[in-house]
Design a protein around this motif. Structure first.
Motif, PDB file in Angstrom:
ATOM      1  N   MET A 231       1.039  -1.069  -0.229  1.00  0.00           N
ATOM      2  CA  MET A 231      -0.065  -0.447  -0.256  1.00  0.00           C
ATOM      3  C   MET A 231       0.765   0.905  -0.130  1.00  0.00           C
ATOM      4  O   MET A 231       0.141   2.095  -0.524  1.00  0.00           O
TER       5      MET A 231
ATOM      6  N   LYS B 293       0.382   4.232  -2.737  1.00  0.00           N
ATOM      7  CA  LYS B 293       0.510   6.012  -2.192  1.00  0.00           C
ATOM      8  C   LYS B 293       1.035   6.412  -2.613  1.00  0.00           C
ATOM      9  O   LYS B 293       0.888   7.696  -3.230  1.00  0.00           O
ATOM     10  N   ASP B 294       2.359   6.005  -2.873  1.00  0.00           N
ATOM     11  CA  ASP B 294       3.731   7.021  -3.135  1.00  0.00           C
ATOM     12  C   ASP B 294       3.026   7.115  -4.570  1.00  0.00           C
ATOM     13  O   ASP B 294       3.743   8.525  -5.522  1.00  0.00           O
TER      14      ASP B 294
ATOM     15  N   PHE C  18       0.813   7.093  -5.968  1.00  0.00           N
ATOM     16  CA  PHE C  18      -0.192   7.985  -7.117  1.00  0.00           C
ATOM     17  C   PHE C  18      -0.057   9.970  -6.715  1.00  0.00           C
ATOM     18  O   PHE C  18      -0.222  10.223  -6.793  1.00  0.00           O
ATOM     19  N   LYS C  19       0.526   9.248  -5.251  1.00  0.00           N
ATOM     20  CA  LYS C  19       1.463  10.808  -5.333  1.00  0.00           C
ATOM     21  C   LYS C  19       2.015  11.533  -5.600  1.00  0.00           C
ATOM     22  O   LYS C  19       1.544  12.518  -5.943  1.00  0.00           O
TER      23      LYS C  19
ATOM     24  N   TYR D 288      -0.624  12.966  -8.699  1.00  0.00           N
ATOM     25  CA  TYR D 288      -1.444  14.113  -7.979  1.00  0.00           C
ATOM     26  C   TYR D 288      -0.312  15.404  -8.290  1.00  0.00           C
ATOM     27  O   TYR D 288      -0.931  16.073  -8.561  1.00  0.00           O
TER      28      TYR D 288
ATOM     29  N   LEU E  86      -8.401   8.456  -6.096  1.00  0.00           N
ATOM     30  CA  LEU E  86      -8.060   6.984  -5.906  1.00  0.00           C
ATOM     31  C   LEU E  86      -9.116   5.796  -5.611  1.00  0.00           C
ATOM     32  O   LEU E  86      -9.860   6.426  -4.598  1.00  0.00           O
TER      33      LEU E  86
ATOM     34  N   VAL F 242      -6.513   0.170  -5.237  1.00  0.00           N
ATOM     35  CA  VAL F 242      -5.201  -0.438  -5.221  1.00  0.00           C
ATOM     36  C   VAL F 242      -5.118  -1.854  -4.819  1.00  0.00           C
ATOM     37  O   VAL F 242      -5.852  -2.483  -4.177  1.00  0.00           O
TER      38      VAL F 242
END
Length: 275
Positions: free
Chosen positions: A182, A186-187, A189-190, A193, A207, A210
C-alpha cells in the motif's frame, strides 16, 4: 440505477501492459454478481483481446457490423460469467480508426441495447492515439489504470495532459494495479497527483482502488479465465470487488450522462476537437 440510464465509463491507460483489460473483465464479473447488467465494449479496435482473456472465440465482432452488415444482436456475445461483450477484431487495419458513417451505424445499433444494461464498460486501447481519445472523451467517467513503474506514471500523466489541455477533461478516477504494498501504491498516486497539481491546474484525481500484485492474476491470464472465477478469494480479486462497489456509488452529473445514445452521439462529434 435506472434501467434507461446506464453508467458509461472507460478503463484506460497511458501505457500498455498495466493489466487494464484484466481490470475491465473482472470489474464486469463483480458488477454482474451484484445483480447489475453489464456490457463490455472492446474499444481497442485493432488489437482486441477481451475475448482472448476470456478464452472465447465469438463468431462475429465489430468488423462484421461495419463491413458485412451483421446485426448488433449477432455481434453481442453473452459470456458464461454473467456479462456480455461487444468484441472487436485483432490485426485488422480498417478498424484502427472509425469513420463518421461507422460511428453513426454503431450509434443506431447501440440505441437498441440502451434499456437492457446498467453499466457499459469501455475497455480502451493504451496511449494517446485517436481512438483512445475518442472513447475517453465520450464516457462519463474515466478509470485510469497505472502500475508502480516510472514509465506507467509518465504515460498516465501524458494521457491526462492531452485530455486536459486539448479537450478540457479534468476529472479522472485512478486505480493502481500490481502494487507490491500500500505504501508504494500511495506513493505512485501521490507523484501523479503532485505532477498534475503543479503543471495542470484544475485536474481532479480520485483513488478508486489499489490492486495488489497477485500470482493468481497471471494464472488467470494463462488459463484464459477471469480471476474472480478462478480464485475468488485471492487478494487481487477481493480488492477489485471493493473497487466495483465504489463504482456503484458513481452518479450521473446530468440526465444525459451515461446514456448510451448520448455516449455515441458525443463520440460522433469529437472529429473536430481531436483533429
Amino acid at each position: 440505477m435506472s434501467s434507461n440510464l446506464p453508467m458509461v465509463f472507460s478503463v484506460t491507460s497511458g501505457k500498455g501492459g498495466v493489466g487494464k483489460t484484466n481490470i475491465s473483465v473482472n470489474l464486469a464479473c463483480h458488477l454482474s454478481r451484484m445483480g447489475k447488467k453489464v456490457l463490455v465494449l472492446d474499444a481497442d479496435l485493432g488489437l482486441a483481446n477481451v475475448d482472448v482473456l476470456l478464452g472465447i472465440a465469438p463468431k462475429y465482432n465489430l468488423f462484421h457490423l461495419f463491413h458485412e452488415g451483421t446485426s448488433i444482436r449477432d455481434v453481442l456475445y453473452k459470456t458464461e460469467f454473467g456479462f456480455d461483450i461487444l468484441p472487436a477484431s485483432s490485426g485488422v487495419s480498417d478498424m484502427v480508426s472509425l469513420s463518421t458513417g461507422q460511428k453513426l451505424d454503431l450509434l443506431e445499433a447501440m440505441d437498441h441495447l440502451e434499456e437492457e444494461i446498467d453499466y457499459l464498460i469501455v475497455d480502451t486501447g493504451a496511449g494517446i492515439n485517436e481512438n483512445v481519445l475518442y472513447f475517453n472523451l465520450a464516457v462519463q467517467e474515466r478509470l485510469l489504470v497505472l502500475t508502480p513503474e516510472p514509465t506507467s506514471l509518465t504515460d498516465a500523466y501524458a494521457l491526462i495532459k492531452v485530455m486536459k489541455l486539448n479537450h478540457g477533461v479534468d476529472k479522472f478516477k485512478i486505480l493502481v494495479n500490481m502494487a507490491p504494498d500500500m505504501v508504494t501504491a500511495k506513493d505512485i498516486f501521490k507523484k501523479l497527483y503532485m505532477a498534475c497539481d503543479h503543471f495542470l491546474s484544475g485536474v481532479s484525481l480520485e483513488l478508486t482502488g489499489v490492486i495488489p500484485r497477485d500470482p493468481k492474476m497471471r494464472e488467470a491470464v494463462i488459463n484464459q479465465t477471469p480471476l474472480c472465477k478462478l480464485s475468488p478469494s485471492s487478494p487481487a480479486c477481493i480488492k477489485i470487488g471493493e473497487a466495483a462497489k465504489k463504482i456503484t456509488t458513481w452518479k450521473s452529473t446530468s440526465e444525459l450522462d451515461g446514456n448510451i445514445k448520448f455516449f455515441w452521439k458525443k463520440l460522433l462529434f469529437q472529429e473536430q476537437s481531436v483533429a
